[in-house]
Design an enzyme around this catalytic site. Structure first.
Site, PDB file in Angstrom:
ATOM      1  N   SER A  23       0.822  -1.223   0.000  1.00  0.00           N
ATOM      2  CA  SER A  23       0.000   0.000   0.000  1.00  0.00           C
ATOM      3  C   SER A  23       0.850   1.266   0.000  1.00  0.00           C
ATOM      4  O   SER A  23       0.330   2.369   0.072  1.00  0.00           O
ATOM      5  CB  SER A  23      -0.926   0.000   1.223  1.00  0.00           C
ATOM      6  OG  SER A  23      -0.180  -0.230   2.409  1.00  0.00           O
ATOM      7  N   ASN A 110      -2.561  -2.621  12.869  1.00  0.00           N
ATOM      8  CA  ASN A 110      -4.015  -2.415  12.782  1.00  0.00           C
ATOM      9  C   ASN A 110      -4.465  -1.157  13.525  1.00  0.00           C
ATOM     10  O   ASN A 110      -5.253  -0.363  13.005  1.00  0.00           O
ATOM     11  CB  ASN A 110      -4.765  -3.634  13.323  1.00  0.00           C
ATOM     12  CG  ASN A 110      -4.493  -4.870  12.487  1.00  0.00           C
ATOM     13  OD1 ASN A 110      -3.868  -4.776  11.433  1.00  0.00           O
ATOM     14  ND2 ASN A 110      -4.955  -6.020  12.952  1.00  0.00           N
ATOM     15  N   THR A 155     -39.668  27.494 -11.082  1.00  0.00           N
ATOM     16  CA  THR A 155     -40.000  26.127 -10.658  1.00  0.00           C
ATOM     17  C   THR A 155     -40.169  25.364 -11.981  1.00  0.00           C
ATOM     18  O   THR A 155     -40.641  25.943 -12.961  1.00  0.00           O
ATOM     19  CB  THR A 155     -41.305  26.043  -9.836  1.00  0.00           C
ATOM     20  OG1 THR A 155     -42.378  26.489 -10.652  1.00  0.00           O
ATOM     21  CG2 THR A 155     -41.252  26.878  -8.565  1.00  0.00           C
ATOM     22  N   HIS A 156     -39.749  24.125 -12.007  1.00  0.00           N
ATOM     23  CA  HIS A 156     -39.761  23.320 -13.254  1.00  0.00           C
ATOM     24  C   HIS A 156     -38.971  24.003 -14.368  1.00  0.00           C
ATOM     25  O   HIS A 156     -39.253  23.795 -15.547  1.00  0.00           O
ATOM     26  CB  HIS A 156     -41.198  23.065 -13.745  1.00  0.00           C
ATOM     27  CG  HIS A 156     -42.145  22.640 -12.673  1.00  0.00           C
ATOM     28  ND1 HIS A 156     -42.324  21.322 -12.320  1.00  0.00           N
ATOM     29  CD2 HIS A 156     -42.924  23.367 -11.835  1.00  0.00           C
ATOM     30  CE1 HIS A 156     -43.211  21.252 -11.333  1.00  0.00           C
ATOM     31  NE2 HIS A 156     -43.577  22.487 -11.002  1.00  0.00           N
ATOM     32  N   SER A 277     -12.802  26.578 -27.946  1.00  0.00           N
ATOM     33  CA  SER A 277     -12.993  25.379 -28.766  1.00  0.00           C
ATOM     34  C   SER A 277     -11.874  25.334 -29.800  1.00  0.00           C
ATOM     35  O   SER A 277     -11.426  26.369 -30.296  1.00  0.00           O
ATOM     36  CB  SER A 277     -14.352  25.455 -29.450  1.00  0.00           C
ATOM     37  OG  SER A 277     -14.360  24.673 -30.620  1.00  0.00           O
ATOM     38  N   LYS A 283     -16.376  30.312 -29.585  1.00  0.00           N
ATOM     39  CA  LYS A 283     -16.825  29.659 -28.345  1.00  0.00           C
ATOM     40  C   LYS A 283     -16.058  30.073 -27.109  1.00  0.00           C
ATOM     41  O   LYS A 283     -14.843  30.260 -27.138  1.00  0.00           O
ATOM     42  CB  LYS A 283     -16.691  28.140 -28.495  1.00  0.00           C
ATOM     43  CG  LYS A 283     -17.633  27.564 -29.522  1.00  0.00           C
ATOM     44  CD  LYS A 283     -18.975  27.251 -28.937  1.00  0.00           C
ATOM     45  CE  LYS A 283     -18.935  25.847 -28.393  1.00  0.00           C
ATOM     46  NZ  LYS A 283     -20.226  25.440 -27.899  1.00  0.00           N
ATOM     47  N   ASN A 285     -16.426  28.409 -23.425  1.00  0.00           N
ATOM     48  CA  ASN A 285     -17.183  27.334 -22.768  1.00  0.00           C
ATOM     49  C   ASN A 285     -17.032  27.329 -21.248  1.00  0.00           C
ATOM     50  O   ASN A 285     -15.959  27.633 -20.733  1.00  0.00           O
ATOM     51  CB  ASN A 285     -16.720  25.973 -23.300  1.00  0.00           C
ATOM     52  CG  ASN A 285     -17.040  25.795 -24.767  1.00  0.00           C
ATOM     53  OD1 ASN A 285     -18.038  26.325 -25.252  1.00  0.00           O
ATOM     54  ND2 ASN A 285     -16.193  25.083 -25.481  1.00  0.00           N
ATOM     55  N   GLU A 290     -18.703  22.620 -15.754  1.00  0.00           N
ATOM     56  CA  GLU A 290     -19.065  21.276 -16.225  1.00  0.00           C
ATOM     57  C   GLU A 290     -18.214  20.204 -15.551  1.00  0.00           C
ATOM     58  O   GLU A 290     -18.712  19.135 -15.174  1.00  0.00           O
ATOM     59  CB  GLU A 290     -18.907  21.187 -17.748  1.00  0.00           C
ATOM     60  CG  GLU A 290     -19.948  22.017 -18.489  1.00  0.00           C
ATOM     61  CD  GLU A 290     -19.634  22.163 -19.973  1.00  0.00           C
ATOM     62  OE1 GLU A 290     -18.881  21.338 -20.538  1.00  0.00           O
ATOM     63  OE2 GLU A 290     -20.130  23.128 -20.578  1.00  0.00           O
ATOM     64  N   TYR A 317     -10.095  -6.436  12.254  1.00  0.00           N
ATOM     65  CA  TYR A 317      -9.433  -5.943  11.045  1.00  0.00           C
ATOM     66  C   TYR A 317      -9.412  -7.013   9.957  1.00  0.00           C
ATOM     67  O   TYR A 317      -9.194  -8.190  10.221  1.00  0.00           O
ATOM     68  CB  TYR A 317      -7.983  -5.504  11.353  1.00  0.00           C
ATOM     69  CG  TYR A 317      -7.258  -5.048  10.107  1.00  0.00           C
ATOM     70  CD1 TYR A 317      -7.400  -3.742   9.636  1.00  0.00           C
ATOM     71  CD2 TYR A 317      -6.485  -5.931   9.352  1.00  0.00           C
ATOM     72  CE1 TYR A 317      -6.772  -3.322   8.473  1.00  0.00           C
ATOM     73  CE2 TYR A 317      -5.856  -5.517   8.177  1.00  0.00           C
ATOM     74  CZ  TYR A 317      -6.008  -4.215   7.747  1.00  0.00           C
ATOM     75  OH  TYR A 317      -5.403  -3.807   6.594  1.00  0.00           O
ATOM     76  N   GLN A 322      -7.931  -1.931   3.640  1.00  0.00           N
ATOM     77  CA  GLN A 322      -6.892  -1.141   2.974  1.00  0.00           C
ATOM     78  C   GLN A 322      -7.491  -0.354   1.802  1.00  0.00           C
ATOM     79  O   GLN A 322      -6.950   0.663   1.381  1.00  0.00           O
ATOM     80  CB  GLN A 322      -5.783  -2.087   2.478  1.00  0.00           C
ATOM     81  CG  GLN A 322      -4.640  -1.405   1.784  1.00  0.00           C
ATOM     82  CD  GLN A 322      -3.436  -2.319   1.664  1.00  0.00           C
ATOM     83  OE1 GLN A 322      -2.778  -2.621   2.648  1.00  0.00           O
ATOM     84  NE2 GLN A 322      -3.157  -2.787   0.459  1.00  0.00           N
ATOM     85  N   LYS A 325      -8.483   3.735   1.427  1.00  0.00           N
ATOM     86  CA  LYS A 325      -7.603   4.901   1.289  1.00  0.00           C
ATOM     87  C   LYS A 325      -7.631   5.608  -0.054  1.00  0.00           C
ATOM     88  O   LYS A 325      -7.938   6.803  -0.127  1.00  0.00           O
ATOM     89  CB  LYS A 325      -6.171   4.493   1.621  1.00  0.00           C
ATOM     90  CG  LYS A 325      -6.058   4.151   3.076  1.00  0.00           C
ATOM     91  CD  LYS A 325      -4.740   3.580   3.466  1.00  0.00           C
ATOM     92  CE  LYS A 325      -4.877   2.938   4.822  1.00  0.00           C
ATOM     93  NZ  LYS A 325      -5.808   1.757   4.823  1.00  0.00           N
TER      94      LYS A 325
HETATM   95  N1  ARG Z   1      -1.808  -1.288   4.766  1.00  0.00           N
HETATM   96  C1  ARG Z   1      -2.680  -1.788   5.758  1.00  0.00           C
HETATM   97  C2  ARG Z   1      -4.048  -1.089   5.659  1.00  0.00           C
HETATM   98  O1  ARG Z   1      -4.108  -0.122   5.004  1.00  0.00           O
HETATM   99  C3  ARG Z   1      -2.098  -1.562   7.100  1.00  0.00           C
HETATM  100  C4  ARG Z   1      -2.582  -2.510   8.152  1.00  0.00           C
HETATM  101  C5  ARG Z   1      -1.970  -3.832   7.944  1.00  0.00           C
HETATM  102  N2  ARG Z   1      -2.391  -4.772   8.913  1.00  0.00           N
HETATM  103  C6  ARG Z   1      -2.339  -6.077   8.687  1.00  0.00           C
HETATM  104  N3  ARG Z   1      -2.759  -6.828   9.606  1.00  0.00           N
HETATM  105  N4  ARG Z   1      -1.907  -6.551   7.568  1.00  0.00           N
HETATM  106  O2  ARG Z   1      -5.029  -1.494   6.171  1.00  0.00           O
END
Ligand code: ARG
Length: 479
Positions: A23, A110, A155-156, A277, A283, A285, A290, A317, A322, A325
């Site tokens: 990660s 964890n 409205t509408h 454009s 143009k 834009n 958007e 956990y 993971q 993130k």
């Molecule tokens: N990279 C892991 C996560 O984002 C970290 C925790 C890892 N824990 C484990 N028991 N492998 O969750």
């Protein structure tokens, strides 16, 4: 491949497995938070006599050195480490030797990752709140300058009754104000420290979790170790609040795109916030509006993905988590970028007041007021509604407005009409007489603007003495 484990394995991890599992490419985003958490953990371990003062000082010096070297580009975070936690620990051991091997005492990745993510999200809640506040300041300025800028209310997407630009913008002020109140709620609900939960069942070391929590600016420690390592509710709540911010921005963008069209010409987006454009030279834009509207889907996607990821996970956990993130980081960066750009776009946008007013004068936006005139002269509302309906049809046939008719023509439709009808249905009267609280009448709008000014003069962040990044003086001594 630098890993924190391996003792019970007889084979090297397959390269594909290593990459799939790693990660570091994204969790390096909370490198700073990982160091902050480790500092607090080590200070607490020493206070509890689990580490000596010398060990504590040596680890803190090592962590400060790693932070400095990364920030100043001397040390690169590379994918030879599995995650940011391994990167910090391996570098610490390399730097200070055996003392570094004691950093992870009484801690698991964890609870460590649960803390890092919480610290990261907590800071972002504050930063998003600041950006929404800046947008609100810009909206309030537009409101102050436009309490008598008449425009049609819809409205509408059909013209309905006249309002003012201040009133229309004021609707968005309310939405973004609610967004801030959601962020404040989330901040307080999430502000508890998971560190000390260990892998899932706490630890036998005599940790002082209250102390660690206070070092990191939390309101206290979390109270169930299994929940602590597997709770991502605050991520979901934050993504939900961000999705709502995006929904508000997107609606506003949609209106700006319509208002900026040649058919409306209510506004002109500044050249600095428009694009051209490649084929059509004429143009200009509204791409930024958007794109913000478009990016809303991406933020909703993050919310849906994480809700779905979390729904089948048994305690405590699991590695699925993971996945919280990348999408969260992306959503946060997207919303922050959109808020900043949107604020600049509306601050520099030109409002064509005369066009708005002319538009409000067409489309029978004063028909309700004409009916109310009859009501004031004793006609029951339902009858008045029907008379004005016929009057509008008469005008449509002649391509004119109610106020263009002569008093004779009006009297033919209803003898109740007198000369004062013209004043009663003028645009100015229609707006100025709307004085119920929350309505566009300038007198009542001034009251609301006053309340908004008062609201923006204080911040819940100041009131709660919250400081970014929330580190304590004790920690700063070592940084
Ligand atoms: N990279 C892991 C996560 O984002 C970290 C925790 C890892 N824990 C484990 N028991 N492998 O969750």
């Amino acid at each position: 491949m630098a890993q924190l484990w391996g003792g019970r394995f007889t084979k090297e991890t397959d390269k594909l497995v290593y990459n799939f599992n790693a990660s570091i490419s994204f969790d390096q985003k909370f490198f700073g938070q990982d160091i902050d958490g480790s500092i607090a953990h080590v200070i607490m371990l020493a206070k509890q006599g689990i580490l000596t003062k010398e060990e504590k000082d040596s680890i803190l010096k090592g962590l400060a050195g790693i932070r400095r070297d990364v920030e100043e580009g001397r040390l690169k975070i590379t994918d030879e480490y599995e995650d940011i936690h391994s990167f910090v620990e391996a570098n610490l051991i390399e730097r200070i030797g055996n003392d570094g091997k004691k950093l992870h005492t009484g801690r698991s990745r964890n609870d460590q990752v649960a803390l890092d993510m919480r610290l990261y999200v907590r800071l972002e809640v504050l930063q998003v709140d600041e950006l929404v506040k800046e947008l609100l300041c810009t909206l309030l300025k537009i409101m102050e300058d436009n309490t008598d800028t008449y425009m049609p209310g819809f409205t509408h997407l059909q013209k309905a009754q006249p309002v003012t630009l201040a009133h229309h913008i004021g609707a968005y002020f309310e939405m973004f104000k609610r967004d801030r109140s959601r962020l404040k709620d989330i901040y307080h609900r999430m502000n508890y420290c998971p560190l000390g939960a260990g892998a899932l069942a706490g630890t036998t070391y005599p940790l002082d979790r209250n102390y660690t929590a206070s070092l990191l600016g939390f309101e206290g420690p979390t109270l169930n170790s299994m929940d602590s390592v597997s709770d991502r509710d605050y991520v979901i709540e934050f993504l939900s609040a961000l999705s709502t911010v995006m929904m508000h921005l997107s609606r506003f963008c949609e209106e700006i795109i319509i208002w900026n069209s040649d058919e409306y010409r209510f506004v002109e987006i500044d050249d600095a916030y428009s694009t051209g454009s490649s084929i059509m030279p004429q143009k200009k834009n509204p791409d930024i509006a958007e794109l913000i509207r478009g990016k809303t889907g991406r933020v909703y996607g993050a919310l849906t993905a994480i809700l779905t990821t979390m729904k089948g996970i048994p305690l405590a956990y699991n590695k699925d988590m993971q996945e919280d993130k990348e999408l969260t980081f992306d959503a946060i960066d997207t919303v922050k970028g959109c808020l900043a750009l949107f604020e600049g776009m509306v601050r520099t946008m030109k409002f064509n007041r005369e066009t708005m007013k002319q538009s409000a004068m067409k489309g029978f936006t004063n028909a309700t007021d004409a009916a109310d005139y009859l009501v004031a002269h004793g006609v029951p509302f339902r009858d008045a509604h029907s008379v004005i309906g016929r009057l509008v049809l008469y005008c449509i046939d002649r391509h004119c407005s109610i106020e263009d008719l002569s008093i004779q023509e009006l009297k033919e439709i209803s003898p109740v009409f007198e000369e004062d009808i013209y004043d009663a249905v003028s645009l100015q009267t229609c707006v100025e007489k709307r004085l119920t609280l929350g309505a566009p009448g300038p007198a009542v709008m001034q009251e609301v603007i006053g309340a908004h000014r008062e609201y923006l003069s204080k911040s819940w962040q100041d009131e709660n003495k919250i400081s970014i990044p929330g580190q304590t003086a004790e920690q700063n001594k070592y940084i």
